[in-house]
Scaffold this motif. Structure first.
Motif, mmCIF file in Angstrom:
data_model
loop_
_atom_site.group_PDB
_atom_site.id
_atom_site.type_symbol
_atom_site.label_atom_id
_atom_site.label_comp_id
_atom_site.label_asym_id
_atom_site.label_seq_id
_atom_site.Cartn_x
_atom_site.Cartn_y
_atom_site.Cartn_z
ATOM 1 N N LEU A 37 0.822 -1.226 0.000
ATOM 2 C CA LEU A 37 0.000 0.000 0.000
ATOM 3 C C LEU A 37 0.849 1.266 0.000
ATOM 4 O O LEU A 37 0.484 2.260 -0.643
ATOM 5 C CB LEU A 37 -0.927 0.017 1.220
ATOM 6 N N ILE A 38 1.992 1.234 0.719
ATOM 7 C CA ILE A 38 2.874 2.418 0.745
ATOM 8 C C ILE A 38 3.285 2.782 -0.678
ATOM 9 O O ILE A 38 3.270 3.944 -1.085
ATOM 10 C CB ILE A 38 4.122 2.153 1.634
ATOM 11 N N GLY A 39 3.631 1.739 -1.480
ATOM 12 C CA GLY A 39 4.010 1.981 -2.875
ATOM 13 C C GLY A 39 2.828 2.353 -3.745
ATOM 14 O O GLY A 39 2.894 3.294 -4.536
ATOM 15 N N SER A 40 1.709 1.636 -3.580
ATOM 16 C CA SER A 40 0.581 1.846 -4.499
ATOM 17 C C SER A 40 -0.096 3.208 -4.287
ATOM 18 O O SER A 40 -0.591 3.806 -5.232
ATOM 19 C CB SER A 40 -0.439 0.718 -4.374
ATOM 20 N N ALA A 41 -0.087 3.698 -3.027
ATOM 21 C CA ALA A 41 -0.708 5.005 -2.763
ATOM 22 C C ALA A 41 0.047 6.107 -3.512
ATOM 23 O O ALA A 41 -0.554 7.029 -4.062
ATOM 24 C CB ALA A 41 -0.715 5.296 -1.264
ATOM 25 N N LEU A 42 1.396 5.969 -3.560
ATOM 26 C CA LEU A 42 2.208 6.947 -4.301
ATOM 27 C C LEU A 42 2.010 6.753 -5.810
ATOM 28 O O LEU A 42 1.818 7.714 -6.565
ATOM 29 C CB LEU A 42 3.685 6.786 -3.916
ATOM 30 N N GLY A 43 2.026 5.465 -6.232
ATOM 31 C CA GLY A 43 1.839 5.153 -7.656
ATOM 32 C C GLY A 43 0.503 5.652 -8.173
ATOM 33 O O GLY A 43 0.400 6.162 -9.299
ATOM 34 N N ALA A 44 -0.544 5.524 -7.344
ATOM 35 C CA ALA A 44 -1.885 5.965 -7.760
ATOM 36 C C ALA A 44 -1.886 7.461 -8.047
ATOM 37 O O ALA A 44 -2.535 7.928 -8.985
ATOM 38 C CB ALA A 44 -2.908 5.631 -6.683
ATOM 39 N N VAL A 91 -6.187 -1.870 7.517
ATOM 40 C CA VAL A 91 -5.934 -1.548 6.105
ATOM 41 C C VAL A 91 -6.623 -0.222 5.749
ATOM 42 O O VAL A 91 -6.032 0.647 5.090
ATOM 43 C CB VAL A 91 -6.417 -2.688 5.174
ATOM 44 N N LEU A 92 -7.860 -0.057 6.227
ATOM 45 C CA LEU A 92 -8.611 1.178 5.958
ATOM 46 C C LEU A 92 -7.888 2.391 6.557
ATOM 47 O O LEU A 92 -7.715 3.429 5.891
ATOM 48 C CB LEU A 92 -10.025 1.055 6.543
ATOM 49 N N ALA A 93 -7.430 2.241 7.814
ATOM 50 C CA ALA A 93 -6.741 3.355 8.487
ATOM 51 C C ALA A 93 -5.452 3.708 7.757
ATOM 52 O O ALA A 93 -5.140 4.889 7.553
ATOM 53 C CB ALA A 93 -6.442 2.972 9.940
ATOM 54 N N GLU A 94 -4.695 2.668 7.336
ATOM 55 C CA GLU A 94 -3.439 2.938 6.622
ATOM 56 C C GLU A 94 -3.721 3.659 5.294
ATOM 57 O O GLU A 94 -3.025 4.609 4.940
ATOM 58 C CB GLU A 94 -2.663 1.646 6.354
ATOM 59 N N ALA A 95 -4.769 3.175 4.582
ATOM 60 C CA ALA A 95 -5.111 3.778 3.280
ATOM 61 C C ALA A 95 -5.463 5.255 3.447
ATOM 62 O O ALA A 95 -4.986 6.112 2.686
ATOM 63 C CB ALA A 95 -6.262 3.017 2.635
ATOM 64 N N ILE A 96 -6.290 5.575 4.467
ATOM 65 C CA ILE A 96 -6.701 6.974 4.686
ATOM 66 C C ILE A 96 -5.487 7.825 5.078
ATOM 67 O O ILE A 96 -5.306 8.942 4.584
ATOM 68 C CB ILE A 96 -7.828 7.061 5.749
ATOM 69 N N ALA A 97 -4.626 7.246 5.965
ATOM 70 C CA ALA A 97 -3.428 7.985 6.403
ATOM 71 C C ALA A 97 -2.506 8.267 5.213
ATOM 72 O O ALA A 97 -2.006 9.391 5.050
ATOM 73 C CB ALA A 97 -2.690 7.185 7.470
ATOM 74 N N LEU A 98 -2.304 7.249 4.348
ATOM 75 C CA LEU A 98 -1.429 7.441 3.183
ATOM 76 C C LEU A 98 -2.015 8.474 2.227
ATOM 77 O O LEU A 98 -1.289 9.288 1.653
ATOM 78 C CB LEU A 98 -1.234 6.097 2.454
ATOM 79 N N TYR A 99 -3.346 8.430 2.063
ATOM 80 C CA TYR A 99 -4.017 9.396 1.180
ATOM 81 C C TYR A 99 -3.755 10.820 1.681
ATOM 82 O O TYR A 99 -3.427 11.722 0.908
ATOM 83 C CB TYR A 99 -5.519 9.097 1.149
#
Lengths: 332, 49
Positions: A240-247, B20-28
């Motif tokens: 996810l760390i990579g894909s969030a940047l890639g997105a 997973v949801l929390a990580e996704a929101i934080a990364l966003y």
């Protein structure tokens, strides 16, 4: 040194792979789910963990995508709700077909043939679309016009001013759901063309709504597998760390590069996917290891090629370079 | 890992999906802040401006 029980090299591999998939997802709005699970299988993860982690990753990536599309007003909630309900029912129907075929001993053969055939068909359609844009757009508009002219109540108005029968939307969702349940795939690569070409929904809204639908089904799928502990959380976290940047990179590239310029590469990736699945199955049946290697190289090579083409084409646009060798290659 | 193994099946599943949801929101949010602060500088650097 290890992070969450993983070596630094593996951490870098997962972040890099996530970056690659995220770029494809951000640019095309699809293309994630059929890459992660095979990758984890190749790395030696048990099949339930590979599928469960793949679903959790797709859920996380689509949350990020859905948030972005929501910010731009590109999600139609009515369409998403009808499609989700219809697809959920359809998936159950598709699963019943699989169980019936398993009893007759024909499930594996039919599923693989259908999977290869569908990937190849969508790949060929996309390729035709890329080569003869004007004609195809006209033909797809014709189909959408005809579907919109059928007045089976209740009628609904979608974003972009499209008025279409909710019954027809439900029917399309049901068919895609049956195919998803039958093939064991997310259905994004079928849902988006159906919304764009079949219902006449604008591309940006089709992508946004598709991603919201994937978020819901991904959450449900991840939950199901997580109950038996079949989600490798560190793997998903690094991907996810990579894909969030890639997105973000992929989405940024859509402002610079015309999708039609890259469509040929995307079609090639789908076709490579169909050859890879066929090669993998034939290799498994006849015990030919070389074919399994060909399958792996095809899947990852095609993903790397297409995401590189997206990034290179964007860099060429930023530099206003249309004559350099790489720039001509990526936009041909 | 992350203390999830000690939970029951459904609790473990809810915690995993929530994580997973929390990580996704934080990364966003984090990448959003990064792209608004250094995004245009990076684009200028790539574009050779």
């Amino acid at each position: 040194m290890a992070i969450f029980g993983m070596s630094l090299v593996m951490v870098a591999v997962f972040i890099g792979f996530g970056l690659l998939i995220g770029t494809l997802f951000g640019f095309f709005g699809m293309g994630g789910s059929f890459l992660v699970t095979p990758a984890l299988l190749v790395m030696g993860y048990p099949s339930t963990v590979a599928v469960g982690s793949g679903l959790a990753f797709v859920f996380g990536t689509s949350v990020i995508g859905a948030l972005r599309h929501r910010d731009h007003g590109q999600v139609d909630y009515k369409l998403a709700v009808i499609m989700t309900v219809a697809m959920t029912l359809g998936i159950e129907g598709g699963k019943s077909v699989v169980f019936f075929l398993e009893a007759t001993g024909m499930a594996d053969l039919l599923i693989n043939v259908a999977y290869v055939g569908l990937l190849a068909a969508v790949g060929l359609l996309t390729l035709r679309d890329a080569w003869s844009d004007a004609e195809t757009t006209e033909a797809s508009n014709d189909l959408a016009d005809r579907v919109q002219s059928i007045h089976i109540p209740p009628m609904v108005t979608l974003r972009g001013g499209v008025r279409v029968s909710a019954t027809i939307i439900f029917g399309i969702g049901l068919v895609i759901g049956v195919l998803s349940g039958f093939l064991g795939v997310g259905g994004g690569f079928l849902l988006m063309p159906a919304m764009m070409y079949g219902l006449g929904v604008p591309a940006a809204i089709a992508v946004g709504t598709d991603i919201l639908q994937i978020t819901i089904s991904g959450a449900f799928g991840a939950f199901t597998y997580a109950r038996s502990g079949s989600v490798a959380v560190p793997v998903v976290a690094f991907l996810l760390i990579g894909s969030a940047l890639g997105a973000r990179i992929g989405a940024g590239a859509t402002n610079l590069v015309d999708e039609d310029e890259i469509k040929g590469y995307f079609a090639a990736m789908l076709l490579a996917g169909s050859v890879a699945v066929a090669s993998n199955k034939i290799g498994a049946v006849y015990g030919i290891d070389f074919l399994n290697t060909v399958s792996t190289v095809l899947i990852f090579g095609a993903a790397l090629l297409v995401s590189s083409a997206v990034v290179l084409a964007a860099i060429c646009r930023l530099r206003n370079d249309e004559t350099g060798m790489w720039c001509r290659l990526t936009t041909s | 890992m992350f203390g999830l193994e000690s939970m029951s099946g459904s609790a473990q599943a809810v915690a995993t999906v929530g994580l997973v949801l929390a990580e996704a929101i934080a990364l966003y949010a984090v990448y959003g802040v990064l792209s608004s602060t250094v995004g245009s500088a990076v684009i200028d650097a790539i574009g050779g401006a």
